[in-house]
Design an enzyme around this catalytic site. Structure first.
Site, PDB file in Angstrom:
ATOM      1  N   HIS A  86       0.847  -1.202   0.000  1.00 56.40           N
ATOM      2  CA  HIS A  86       0.000   0.000   0.000  1.00 56.40           C
ATOM      3  C   HIS A  86       0.871   1.236   0.000  1.00 56.40           C
ATOM      4  O   HIS A  86       2.087   1.149   0.162  1.00 56.40           O
ATOM      5  CB  HIS A  86      -0.992  -0.032   1.162  1.00 56.40           C
ATOM      6  CG  HIS A  86      -0.391   0.058   2.534  1.00 56.40           C
ATOM      7  ND1 HIS A  86       0.502  -0.868   3.026  1.00 56.40           N
ATOM      8  CD2 HIS A  86      -0.558   0.976   3.529  1.00 56.40           C
ATOM      9  CE1 HIS A  86       0.831  -0.545   4.256  1.00 56.40           C
ATOM     10  NE2 HIS A  86       0.218   0.575   4.598  1.00 56.40           N
ATOM     11  N   ASP A 112       5.561   4.809   5.062  1.00 57.08           N
ATOM     12  CA  ASP A 112       6.504   3.874   5.697  1.00 57.08           C
ATOM     13  C   ASP A 112       6.705   2.599   4.874  1.00 57.08           C
ATOM     14  O   ASP A 112       7.533   1.758   5.223  1.00 57.08           O
ATOM     15  CB  ASP A 112       6.090   3.546   7.141  1.00 57.08           C
ATOM     16  CG  ASP A 112       4.703   2.937   7.272  1.00 57.08           C
ATOM     17  OD1 ASP A 112       3.789   3.369   6.535  1.00 57.08           O
ATOM     18  OD2 ASP A 112       4.527   2.026   8.102  1.00 57.08           O
TER      19      ASP A 112
HETATM   20 ZN   LIG Z   1       2.762   0.716   7.919  1.00 57.18          ZN
HETATM   21 ZN   LIG Z   2      -0.265   1.548   6.533  1.00 58.07          ZN
END
Ligand SMILES: [Zn+2]
Ligand SMILES: [Zn+2]
Length: 307
Positions: free
Chosen positions: A63, A67
């Site tokens: 996704h 991060d």
């Molecule tokens: Zn994450």
């Molecule tokens: Zn996430």
């Protein structure tokens, strides 16, 4: 086949855990490394390992949260200077193409190797004679995918002595039988491969999930997996917090592994609120539900043996 954790923390880098990236090392199988997510500074982490960036063949993005992707443009760029000439394919949710194009074009980065970017939806996203990769949507606020990597069964070893005893000499016929083809000899006899091959070797299943709440698709993707990587941002008892932030607890990850009859579970995406001492408790509480649980740490490697 080995799983190597390059980054195992949630949200932002911490001293003991960098942000998410996992390398599936398929060196024996295809001389390649597949990456799952490329958090910031993944290329720095790789510098401390034996992983060769030129070996990276495929990159699967779960996704578009920062991060999981802030390390991608830098890694793609450096690969040009590290001897990478072979094609790389990046798979990810809608938007990954624009992210890569804008990052590379604004920074005037020119890759010396072909790059293809595939925006995925649910279903089989890659298939060849060795592996099938299937993706399904998870539950994470923004589109987040889990990946199920299925290795094809391999034909058993050739029973050469048995073939020789039947009067067949080594050569092209051996190769055909090894590939599972039946062969008609000059004298009219038909050699059926299953009589001259050992038991076929079952392919392995590895499931790597993106960030997610506890959800049904996780169980589907993990069914009978030899190795499941599941996020565990929070400890048992923090189910409400996990739900509110679209994440899972240790216990929920273990429930999925248990329901899906997995062989092993590895917890990752661990919040920096937990210190080394707490990690032990996180594993223990998951093991109450699913005994074959480990917790990922940066630079930890897990072997997934042939069956
Ligand atoms: Zn994450
Ligand atoms: Zn996430």
């Amino acid at each position: 086949m080995d799983l190597f954790f390059l980054g195992t923390g949630a949200g932002m880098p911490a001293k003991l855990r960098n942000v998410t990236s996992i390398a599936l090392k398929l060196l024996e199988e295809r001389g390649a490394v597949w990456l799952f997510d490329v958090g910031e500074a993944t290329q720095h982490q790789i510098l401390h390992t034996a992983i060769k960036p030129r070996r990276i063949e495929k990159i699967f993005i779960t996704h578009l949260h920062g991060d999981h992707i802030y390390g991608l443009p830098g890694l793609l760029s450096s690969r040009s200077f590290q001897g990478g000439e072979t094609e790389v394919t990046v798979y990810g949710p809608k938007g990954i193409k624009e992210y890569i194009q804008v990052s590379l074009s604004l920074s005037q980065t020119y890759l010396k190797y072909p790059l293809s970017v595939i925006e995925i939806s649910e279903g089989i996203i890659f298939e060849d004679e060795q592996f099938t990769v299937e993706a399904r949507r998870l539950d994470h606020g923004i589109p987040s995918y889990g990946y199920r990597i299925v290795e094809r069964d391999r034909p058993g070893t050739l029973l050469a002595d048995k073939l020789k005893a039947a009067g067949v000499q080594p050569g092209p016929i051996f190769r055909k039988i090894k590939n599972g083809e039946s062969v008609t000899l000059e004298d009219g006899r038909v050699i059926e491969p299953d009589k001259f091959l050992g038991p076929s070797q079952k392919g392995r299943i590895v499931t790597i999930l993106g960030d997610t709440r506890y959800c049904e698709n996780s169980r589907w993707l993990a069914q009978d997996a030899d190795f499941l990587v599941h996020e565990a941002t929070f400890a048992k008892g923090e189910e409400q917090l996990a739900f509110d932030y679209f994440h899972s607890t240790t216990r929920q990850a273990a429930e999925i592994a248990n329901q899906a009859d997995c062989k092993r579970l590895c917890l990752t995406h661990i919040s920096s609120r937990y210190d080394r001492q707490a990690w032990l408790e996180l594993v223990d509480e998951a093991r109450e539900v699913f005994p074959e649980t480990d917790i990922a740490e940066d630079f930890k490697e897990f072997n997934i043996p042939s069956k």
